[in-house]
Design a protein around this motif. Sequence first.
Motif, mmCIF file in Angstrom:
data_model
loop_
_atom_site.group_PDB
_atom_site.id
_atom_site.type_symbol
_atom_site.label_atom_id
_atom_site.label_comp_id
_atom_site.label_asym_id
_atom_site.label_seq_id
_atom_site.Cartn_x
_atom_site.Cartn_y
_atom_site.Cartn_z
ATOM 1 N N ARG A 1 0.838 -1.216 0.000
ATOM 2 C CA ARG A 1 0.000 0.000 0.000
ATOM 3 C C ARG A 1 0.866 1.256 0.000
ATOM 4 N NH1 ARG A 1 -1.842 3.974 2.819
ATOM 5 N NH2 ARG A 1 -0.575 3.438 4.641
ATOM 6 N N ASP B 1 2.614 1.890 -3.336
ATOM 7 C CA ASP B 1 1.685 2.281 -4.391
ATOM 8 C C ASP B 1 2.234 1.916 -5.785
ATOM 9 O OD1 ASP B 1 -0.617 3.351 -5.515
ATOM 10 O OD2 ASP B 1 0.223 5.373 -5.642
ATOM 11 N N LYS C 1 -5.104 -3.100 -2.020
ATOM 12 C CA LYS C 1 -4.035 -2.261 -1.462
ATOM 13 C C LYS C 1 -3.411 -1.324 -2.492
ATOM 14 C CE LYS C 1 -4.251 -3.959 2.708
ATOM 15 N NZ LYS C 1 -5.395 -4.857 2.568
ATOM 16 N N ALA C 2 -3.622 -1.580 -3.782
ATOM 17 C CA ALA C 2 -3.037 -0.714 -4.813
ATOM 18 C C ALA C 2 -3.838 -0.819 -6.102
ATOM 19 C CB ALA C 2 -1.581 -1.094 -5.076
#
Length: 244
Positions: free
Chosen positions: A153, A156, A179-180
Amino acid sequence: MTEPMNQVSILGINFDDTTLDNFVRVLTKRIDNHLRTFVVTANPEIVMYANEHKKFAHLINNADYTIPDGIGIILGAKLLATPLSERVAGYDVFTRMLKWGSDNQKTAFFVGAKPNVIADLRKIVSREYPGLIIGGTQDGYFTDEQAVAEAIRQADPDMVFVATGSPKQEEFISRNINKAEALFMGIGGSFDVLTGNVKRAPKKWQDLKLEWLYRAIKEPSRFKRLAILPKYLADVAKQRINNK
């Protein structure tokens, strides 16, 4: 939105009919548009496991794309008279995406393999794909998944490659894809191959569709895994009869 492709169903698993070149174009476009993308690279072993574990089958069929990584999938599609365009090897997609990422200054996060392999991977990716930003690396022997997910996360990244073997890699992706806004792809032993810890079959063997045999000769332990192929083909033959 997932770019629509024709699909071929083999023992309940839906495979996308595409080519390597076309698939890479689809993925790069989705990354540039910041679309989360879950890619499964499936072979007969994964199909047979999914047939015995319905929750896993559901997980695969809810991925954005499932590509035919294994000559057994190509044979199965032919047996069903619904041929796929070509085998799309996960390793080939992986290396093509690394090259594109390097050319376009994208960020990648790598999860999986032994500690020495992931250390080698960082060095080789930095050398061979200098424009690619390494957002993070994590060997496959972690015990705190939440910490790994948080690292993803924070990084990114544009691409997350998970090489912890099936079904662990697909289950990890399913739990953490939020998470991305990235490509998440399970790629088995690809880190070992890229680093030279496992040798890929010479091109001649690949062209003859015998990469699976080369790997088995080099790693005799794989013969036990290959024993699943006759049952897989027998089950596909039953599906063909039932389809008529």
